[in-house]
Design an enzyme around this catalytic site. Structure first.
Site, PDB file in Angstrom:
ATOM      1  N   ASP A  19       0.859  -1.166   0.000  1.00 10.11           N
ATOM      2  CA  ASP A  19       0.000   0.000   0.000  1.00 10.11           C
ATOM      3  C   ASP A  19       0.905   1.229   0.000  1.00 10.11           C
ATOM      4  O   ASP A  19       2.107   1.127   0.264  1.00 10.11           O
ATOM      5  CB  ASP A  19      -0.890  -0.042   1.249  1.00 10.11           C
ATOM      6  CG  ASP A  19      -1.725   1.204   1.416  1.00 10.11           C
ATOM      7  OD1 ASP A  19      -2.427   1.581   0.458  1.00 10.11           O
ATOM      8  OD2 ASP A  19      -1.657   1.820   2.503  1.00 10.11           O
ATOM      9  N   ASP A  21      -0.213   5.204   0.924  1.00 11.48           N
ATOM     10  CA  ASP A  21      -0.470   6.152   2.008  1.00 11.48           C
ATOM     11  C   ASP A  21      -0.580   5.431   3.345  1.00 11.48           C
ATOM     12  O   ASP A  21      -1.373   4.493   3.490  1.00 11.48           O
ATOM     13  CB  ASP A  21      -1.772   6.922   1.753  1.00 11.48           C
ATOM     14  CG  ASP A  21      -1.718   7.721   0.462  1.00 11.48           C
ATOM     15  OD1 ASP A  21      -1.193   8.836   0.483  1.00 11.48           O
ATOM     16  OD2 ASP A  21      -2.198   7.197  -0.571  1.00 11.48           O
ATOM     17  N   ASP A 181      -1.655  -1.037   5.821  1.00  9.65           N
ATOM     18  CA  ASP A 181      -1.892  -0.422   7.132  1.00  9.65           C
ATOM     19  C   ASP A 181      -3.363  -0.414   7.530  1.00  9.65           C
ATOM     20  O   ASP A 181      -3.704   0.151   8.575  1.00  9.65           O
ATOM     21  CB  ASP A 181      -1.366   1.023   7.144  1.00  9.65           C
ATOM     22  CG  ASP A 181      -2.233   1.956   6.305  1.00  9.65           C
ATOM     23  OD1 ASP A 181      -2.627   1.569   5.180  1.00  9.65           O
ATOM     24  OD2 ASP A 181      -2.513   3.070   6.770  1.00  9.65           O
TER      25      ASP A 181
END
Length: 239
Positions: A19, A21, A181
């Site tokens: 991922d 961001d 995240d």
């Protein structure tokens, strides 16, 4: 000396799908600035960075929708496309104004690339903004495949974006590990049959321990520890 390639059953180094961001980069300051620019154009109050950290992860349209809901009346469905287009245009003028890779990211990616791990990005951030940000932060050189929001019919938490990355890399699910995240990352990886590790410093919108990840990472360079311990992790038994 431990193995530095964490080979799969086929002998090839494990592919790593990241991922963006909240995993590789702290981007909330620039996302907040772009949102507040858009909100000011519509005489709405500004939002704080801490609030935006709970809004990100589902793509630009949902981000704008959440910002509108927090600052007054929700945006009409017919207005969201135009508002989103304007937000992306504002954001793309300064994607890397304050955005920086998290500590350890660049050095770890350098090591992983040197060890022969195929590296890829899978994000809900708009594809064009993703490519621009990677170039501006000198991160594009690491990644063989980049799948951003809008480049596939589905978005995370659906499997489609992860499957698209696997297809572009030419590796099976058993030959990859997803690192993110958020719950979207865990669910997208699981739907594609790929194990998932989550960083604990990102934008999870809730307790990271509750996401259901196979492993948790407190600092990005611990990815190397995962690779060195790969034979003992039994990651491939999860797919």
């Amino acid at each position: 000396m431990p193995s530095t390639s964490s080979p799969t059953a086929s002998g090839a180094p494990l592919a790593l799908i990241f991922d963006l961001d909240g995993t590789l980069v702290h981007s909330v300051p620039d996302l907040t600035a772009a949102l507040n620019h858009l909100l000011a154009e519509h005489d709405r109050p500004a939002v704080a960075e801490d609030d935006v950290a709970f809004m990100v992860g589902d793509g630009a349209r949902v981000l704008v929708q959440r910002a509108w809901a927090q600052t007054g009346a929700a945006a009409a469905e017919g207005d969201l496309d135009g508002l989103t287009e304007r937000f992306v245009a504002i954001y793309e003028t300064a994607t890397a104004g304050a955005t920086q890779p998290y500590p350890g990211v660049v050095a770890t990616l350098e090591t992983l690339m040197a060890r022969g791990h195929p590296l890829a990005i899978c994000t809900n951030k708009p594809h064009g903004a993703t490519l621009k940000l990677l170039e501006e932060l000198d991160l594009a050189r690491f990644f063989t495949a980049v799948v951003g929001g809008g480049s596939t019919a589905e978005r995370k938490p659906q499997a489609g974006p992860v499957l698209a990355v696997l297809d572009e890399l030419g590796v099976p699910a058993r030959g990859a590990l997803f690192i993110g995240d958020s719950r979207n990352d865990v669910h997208a990886a699981a739907a594609a049959g790929v194990p998932c590790a989550c960083v604990t410093y990102g934008y999870p919108r809730g307790p990271v321990e509750a996401l259901g990840a196979d492993r948790l990472i407190d600092h990005f360079d611990q990815v190397l520890d995962l690779m060195d311990a790969g034979a003992d992790m039994d990651l491939q038994k999860k797919v």
